[in-house]
Design a protein around this motif. Structure first.
Motif, PDB file in Angstrom:
ATOM      1  N   TYR A 279      37.052  50.077  96.564  1.00 37.82           N
ATOM      2  CA  TYR A 279      37.321  50.266  95.139  1.00 37.82           C
ATOM      3  C   TYR A 279      37.015  48.997  94.348  1.00 37.82           C
ATOM      4  CZ  TYR A 279      40.224  50.569  90.918  1.00 37.82           C
ATOM      5  OH  TYR A 279      40.679  50.541  89.629  1.00 37.82           O
ATOM      6  N   SER A 280      36.196  49.140  93.304  1.00 38.86           N
ATOM      7  CA  SER A 280      35.904  48.025  92.407  1.00 38.86           C
ATOM      8  C   SER A 280      36.936  47.995  91.283  1.00 38.86           C
ATOM      9  CB  SER A 280      34.499  48.169  91.814  1.00 38.86           C
ATOM     10  OG  SER A 280      34.346  47.287  90.706  1.00 38.86           O
ATOM     11  N   PRO A 281      37.834  46.997  91.250  1.00 44.56           N
ATOM     12  CA  PRO A 281      38.803  46.934  90.151  1.00 44.56           C
ATOM     13  C   PRO A 281      38.137  46.603  88.826  1.00 44.56           C
ATOM     14  CG  PRO A 281      38.964  44.985  91.543  1.00 44.56           C
ATOM     15  CD  PRO A 281      38.015  45.918  92.223  1.00 44.56           C
ATOM     16  N   GLU A 282      36.970  45.967  88.872  1.00 45.02           N
ATOM     17  CA  GLU A 282      36.237  45.658  87.644  1.00 45.02           C
ATOM     18  C   GLU A 282      35.679  46.927  87.002  1.00 45.02           C
ATOM     19  OE1 GLU A 282      32.099  43.480  86.181  1.00 45.02           O
ATOM     20  OE2 GLU A 282      32.690  43.416  88.283  1.00 45.02           O
ATOM     21  N   LEU A 283      35.063  47.787  87.805  1.00 44.43           N
ATOM     22  CA  LEU A 283      34.435  49.011  87.289  1.00 44.43           C
ATOM     23  C   LEU A 283      35.396  50.192  87.254  1.00 44.43           C
ATOM     24  CD1 LEU A 283      31.018  48.856  89.182  1.00 44.43           C
ATOM     25  CD2 LEU A 283      31.556  47.984  86.900  1.00 44.43           C
TER      26      LEU A 283
ATOM     27  N   CYS B 239      22.842  45.554  86.123  1.00 44.06           N
ATOM     28  CA  CYS B 239      23.977  45.970  86.946  1.00 44.06           C
ATOM     29  C   CYS B 239      25.055  46.572  86.051  1.00 44.06           C
ATOM     30  CB  CYS B 239      24.519  44.785  87.728  1.00 44.06           C
ATOM     31  SG  CYS B 239      23.342  44.149  88.955  1.00 44.06           S
ATOM     32  N   LEU B 240      25.844  47.438  86.635  1.00 40.88           N
ATOM     33  CA  LEU B 240      26.910  48.092  85.891  1.00 40.88           C
ATOM     34  C   LEU B 240      27.951  47.088  85.403  1.00 40.88           C
ATOM     35  CD1 LEU B 240      27.728  51.260  88.040  1.00 40.88           C
ATOM     36  CD2 LEU B 240      26.903  51.238  85.680  1.00 40.88           C
TER      37      LEU B 240
ATOM     38  N   GLY C 224      30.581  56.713  81.204  1.00 43.02           N
ATOM     39  CA  GLY C 224      30.337  57.580  82.343  1.00 43.02           C
ATOM     40  C   GLY C 224      29.207  57.021  83.169  1.00 43.02           C
ATOM     41  N   VAL C 225      29.299  57.207  84.480  1.00 41.99           N
ATOM     42  CA  VAL C 225      28.255  56.694  85.364  1.00 41.99           C
ATOM     43  C   VAL C 225      27.968  57.716  86.461  1.00 41.99           C
ATOM     44  CG1 VAL C 225      29.946  55.422  86.759  1.00 41.99           C
ATOM     45  CG2 VAL C 225      27.541  54.765  86.830  1.00 41.99           C
ATOM     46  N   LEU C 226      26.685  57.895  86.734  1.00 43.51           N
ATOM     47  CA  LEU C 226      26.220  58.801  87.774  1.00 43.51           C
ATOM     48  C   LEU C 226      25.824  57.979  88.991  1.00 43.51           C
ATOM     49  CD1 LEU C 226      25.321  61.867  88.264  1.00 43.51           C
ATOM     50  CD2 LEU C 226      23.021  61.010  87.821  1.00 43.51           C
TER      51      LEU C 226
END
Length: 200
Positions: free
Chosen positions: A166-170, A24-25, A33-35
């Protein structure tokens, strides 16, 4: 536009690559960077932090063709500049971008000016409202998210309203829903898979 064509070829290449499974991210990985990709209708977006901003390269299927768009966000919830085949759109915000504490403050608002291809075109307000916590899943990985109602109201245009998750972690928006003025869903972007990094 050469830069859009270059981004198109790069995105087509990377979206054909085999995604990583089983992990997992993490926040650290998103710095590379993430696609994020939705299979149907095809929609792929590459996010990468660049100093204080977040950059975006997007490829989406529309009217039977793939259309590239690039953007810069002053915060993952707030776009500043978007470049597409139709030109450059920029939004300038009068107030400080204070969105990291939305769960405590509940609301944020700013006077906003729209520039199209460098010329002032319209003005109005941008507002954000924290609607609570939730959870989003991508490729069997779950992430805690804020549900944020965002609204851009310019004088000459109907309101543009989104519910963003929105993920505050990611530091990434993992799902977005376009809403009508009656708060009815009009369209949605939800991703099927992710890939870390982009070999450019």
């Amino acid at each position: 536009m050469p830069i859009l064509l270059r981004n198109l070829s790069l995105l087509v290449g990377i979206t054909l690559a085999v995604p990583a499974f089983g992990n997992c991210l993490t926040a650290n990985e998103t710095k590379q960077g993430v696609l994020l990709t939705r299979e149907a209708p095809f929609y792929s977006v590459f996010y990468k932090p660049d100093g204080p901003v977040l950059t975006e390269q997007r490829l989406m299927e529309r009217d039977g063709s793939l259309q590239p768009v690039s953007a810069v966000y002053v915060h993952p919830l707030l776009v500043e500049k978007r470049v597409s085949a139709s030109g450059t759109h920029e939004l300038k915000y009068a107030n400080a971008i204070a969105l990291d504490d939305l769960p405590e403050k509940k609301n944020w608002q700013s006077d906003t000016t729209l520039f199209i291809n460098g010329k002032e075109s319209d003005s109005g307000t941008t507002s954000m409202r924290f609607d609570g916590w939730g959870e989003e899943t991508i490729a069997s990985c779950s992430y805690k998210v804020w549900a944020i109602n965002s609204r851009l109201k310019l004088t000459e245009l109907p309101p543009i309203i989104f519910e963003q998750y929105y993920s505050p972690e990611l530091h990434l928006v993992l799902r977005s829903v376009r809403l009508s003025t009656a708060n009815q869903p009009l369209s949605e972007v939800r991703f099927d898979r992710f890939q870390i990094g982009w070999g450019n």
